[in-house]
Design an enzyme around this catalytic site. Structure first.
Site, PDB file in Angstrom:
ATOM      1  N   HIS A 246       0.872  -1.182   0.000  1.00  0.00           N
ATOM      2  CA  HIS A 246       0.000   0.000   0.000  1.00  0.00           C
ATOM      3  C   HIS A 246       0.904   1.225   0.000  1.00  0.00           C
ATOM      4  O   HIS A 246       1.902   1.265   0.720  1.00  0.00           O
ATOM      5  CB  HIS A 246      -0.874  -0.033   1.257  1.00  0.00           C
ATOM      6  CG  HIS A 246      -2.019   0.926   1.216  1.00  0.00           C
ATOM      7  ND1 HIS A 246      -1.844   2.285   1.281  1.00  0.00           N
ATOM      8  CD2 HIS A 246      -3.357   0.722   1.122  1.00  0.00           C
ATOM      9  CE1 HIS A 246      -3.029   2.869   1.225  1.00  0.00           C
ATOM     10  NE2 HIS A 246      -3.963   1.944   1.126  1.00  0.00           N
ATOM     11  N   ARG A 266      -6.450  10.406   0.024  1.00  0.00           N
ATOM     12  CA  ARG A 266      -6.249  10.881  -1.355  1.00  0.00           C
ATOM     13  C   ARG A 266      -7.590  11.010  -2.074  1.00  0.00           C
ATOM     14  O   ARG A 266      -7.806  11.958  -2.820  1.00  0.00           O
ATOM     15  CB  ARG A 266      -5.307   9.928  -2.101  1.00  0.00           C
ATOM     16  CG  ARG A 266      -3.850  10.132  -1.712  1.00  0.00           C
ATOM     17  CD  ARG A 266      -2.953   9.064  -2.299  1.00  0.00           C
ATOM     18  NE  ARG A 266      -3.115   7.798  -1.589  1.00  0.00           N
ATOM     19  CZ  ARG A 266      -3.227   6.614  -2.166  1.00  0.00           C
ATOM     20  NH1 ARG A 266      -3.185   6.515  -3.468  1.00  0.00           N
ATOM     21  NH2 ARG A 266      -3.362   5.530  -1.432  1.00  0.00           N
TER      22      ARG A 266
END
Ligand SMILES: Cc1cc2nc3c(=O)[nH]c(=O)nc-3n(C[C@H](O)[C@H](O)[C@H](O)COP(=O)(O)OP(=O)(O)OC[C@H]3O[C@@H](n4cnc5c(N)ncnc54)[C@H](O)[C@@H]3O)c2cc1C
Length: 609
Positions: A246, A266
């Protein structure tokens, strides 16, 4: 509910139970499978090595991907299917990706019917948020605590239905009668006493393998038990070379290094900058995604206001792309003081917005790193998060090559190909959990009196194998071997790989296996974490070997597998086949095979023209 104190077995004796379906694992996949099996009439048990409710699923933050069309009416299963296949770089089992995209909306709706409280849109529908690789906002969520709500709902239903739960109970062996599953064997973590389940079906739902790596978002339980149990029982693993790093794990303080920072940061507007203040993701847009990715800051930022007409910001490329880009920036010397990259939402959203949409992240950074994410950027870096590889199963039923053995959730393979899109795991657990539970109960019901039986000698062998570390004298302690393995996997089989390093890794794994043969455990069987680790370590070693061997063989870069010495994706050689791993003849290592990809029917191929 069944607990140690209720086991009723005499001290040192063997407890024994009869079921139709035994589910190993109480995350989202295991609980959904158990509910389905119970509702189909099977006598069902769930066994889990930690407390009920404390599985990885509870840690899931961002949401459940399902094309419900609540934010974008133009979203539908076809677009979700296409996104999933493209995210997995076309190695996914197309049938699994299709079933997942088609059935996830119904499974989310069902969770709501069972009492899950999702965030809402202005129109009162289940809210859906943006995540990398998904064309439309489609993650049904509850703030950044979706997994908690999902587990709470499934757990409540499991208890309500009266399904037997054996918690803090670890399964160490699967038992067979000829070629068919006949049950499972394990031990109570607290007392160390053994327990046997007579059952014609076992559904593995044991989650991931992250604990084989030093920097990981995974917790202590994720030692690849289901992967190893399946291998030893004669099933195959597929796609093991694909491990998802990740892009955003915490890098500081050291005690929490690897802890996940959700992609929702994000999705909700957070951007990545290097130590020079540059928003660097524009330099890393791959050809494959160029047409749909914004290539200027202005266009990327407009997307947050008017998602319809603009291309997506490069921070929302699939995870493998973003993780590699971050890794390159750090390697090029443009990292932060603690060896990460800056993730900045503070300069882009109001403190109220951040606290409302990302409450867990706000508290996580405040409490663990003394950073106020509404005022300053976070320092983040890649962390081992998810394994795309797992037990090879039939797409419709989740049955493995071994009759009566099923696998579901993160410990199964195929659905995500070479790279999983965020949110697609939680959907996977629900869709295939239900399917596995139904298939297992149907198979058990059809057996009638012809149920497989457990042989005494197999039980004796399972006990002897579990107790072996107590018999050794003067060997090494399992913690040292585990630490060395984690460091080695991080250094040699990590986010960027080379042939030479993978060969070295395999040599090191052989040496760890040799050391593990003579590892020693002190004390007795009552709550003895050293003994527990010695059993888990065997699984970690087998799974690590499967990952390193498959990674060495795949001489290309694709999804969660990047080879510095083969940086290109080679569709001609590698785009048509998968790598499959089975147990070797000696029973302590793995063999590798190539297998052609299942052929996608023309009516689905058209989505990729
Ligand atoms: C921090 C974090 C955030 C995430 N966020 C998201 C997200 O927003 N969306 C998304 O789709 N995915 C997300 N993921 C991934 C997703 O949560 C996991 O892939 C998924 O929850 C795995 O579910 P599972 O049911 O397969 O296994 P788990 O939930 O991992 O459960 C495994 C179960 O198996 C049991 N077990 C293991 N070995 C044994 C054994 N030998 N004997 C008995 N029991 C055993 C464990 O005790 C546990 O009960 C996230 C993962 C993490 C770590």
């Amino acid at each position: 509910m069944t607990g140690n104190e209720m086991s009723g077995a005499s001290e040192g004796g063997m407890e024994r139970h009869q079921y139709d379906v035994v589910v190993v694992g109480a995350g989202g996949a295991g609980l959904r499978a158990a509910i389905a099996a119970h509702e189909a009439g099977a006598r069902t048990a769930v066994v889990c090595k930690s407390l009920l409710g404390k599985a990885h699923t509870v840690m899931a933050e961002g949401g459940i991907a399902a094309a419900m069309g609540n934010r974008w009416p133009e979203d539908n299963w076809e677009v979700h299917f296409r996104d999933t296949m493209r995210g997995g770089k076309m190695l996914n089992n197309w049938r699994m990706a299709q079933l997942h995209a088609q059935e996830a909306p119904e499974r989310v709706q069902e969770l709501e019917d069972w009492g899950a409280l999702f965030d809402r849109t202005e129109d009162g529908l289940i809210s859906q948020r943006d995540f990398g690789g998904h064309k439309y906002a489609r993650l049904a969520h509850v703030g950044d605590r979706t997994g908690l709500e999902m587990i709470r709902t499934l757990q409540q239903r499991t208890v309500q239905l009266g399904i037997d739960v054996f918690m803090e109970c670890t399964v160490t062996e699967l038992l067979k009668d000829g070629e068919r599953i006949s049950g499972a064997f394990g031990y109570w973590r607290e007392t160390g006493r053994f327990i046997t389940f007579d059952a014609p079906t076992v559904i593995l739902a044991t989650g991931g393998i992250g604990k084989s790596f030093k920097v990981t978002s995974n917790s202590w339980e994720y030692t690849g038990d289901g992967h190893a149990l399946a291998l030893r029982a004669g099933a195959a693993l597929i796609n093991m070379e694909f491990v998802q790093f990740h892009p955003t794990g915490m890098v500081w303080p050291p005690s929490v290094k690897g802890l996940l920072v959700t992609e929702s940061v994000r999705g909700d507007g957070g951007i990545l900058r290097n130590s020079e203040g540059k928003r660097f993701m524009f330099d890393y847009i791959p050809e494959f995604f160029r047409s749909e990715t914004a290539d200027t800051e202005e266009e990327a930022d407009r997307w947050y206001d008017d998602k319809k007409n603009n291309r997506r910001p490069p921070e929302l490329l699939p995870r493998d792309e973003v993780a590699r880009a971050i890794n390159s920036e750090i390697k090029a010397g443009r990292g932060t003081p603690h060896g990460g990259i800056y993730l900045d939402i503070a300069s882009r959203r109001t403190p109220e917005f951040i606290r409302k949409r990302l409450p867990s992240m706000y508290h996580q950074f405040k409490e663990l790193a003394d950073v106020d994410i509404t005022q300053e950027p976070m320092e983040i870096g890649p962390t081992c998060h998810y394994v795309m590889g797992g037990v090879e199963v039939d797409a419709d039923t989740q049955e493995s090559a071994v009759t009566g053995l099923y696998a579901v959730g993160e410990c199964s393979g195929g659905m995500h190909g070479s790279n999983r899109l965020g949110g697609n795991s939680l959907g996977d657990l629900l869709v295939f959990g239900k399917r596995a539970g139904e298939a297992a109960s149907a198979y058990a019901a059809g057996l009638g009196a012809a149920r497989p039986a457990i042989r005494d000698e197999d039980l004796k062998a399972a006990q002897a194998s579990a107790l072996a570390p107590f018999e050794v004298e003067g060997g090494e302690n399992p913690y040292t071997i585990q630490q060395d393995l984690q460091q080695s996997m991080n250094d040699l089989v990590g986010i960027i790989r080379t042939g030479a390093e993978l060969e070295e890794s395999l040599r090191e794994i052989e040496a760890f296996k040799e050391r593990a043969r003579t590892m020693v455990v002190e004390g007795h069987r009552q709550y003895n974490p050293g003994w527990h680790l010695s059993i888990d370590l065997r699984n970690m070693l087998l799974v690590s070997e499967a990952i390193a061997k498959a990674a060495l063989a795949r001489e290309e870069s694709r999804g969660g597998h990047t080879r510095d010495d083969f940086p290109k994706t080679d569709n001609e050689v590698w785009g048509t086949k998968n790598l499959v791993v089975t147990l070797d003849a000696g029973g302590t290592g793995v063999d590798l095979h190539e297998k052609p990809l299942p052929v996608m029917p023309d009516e689905l191929k058209k989505y990729f023209d």
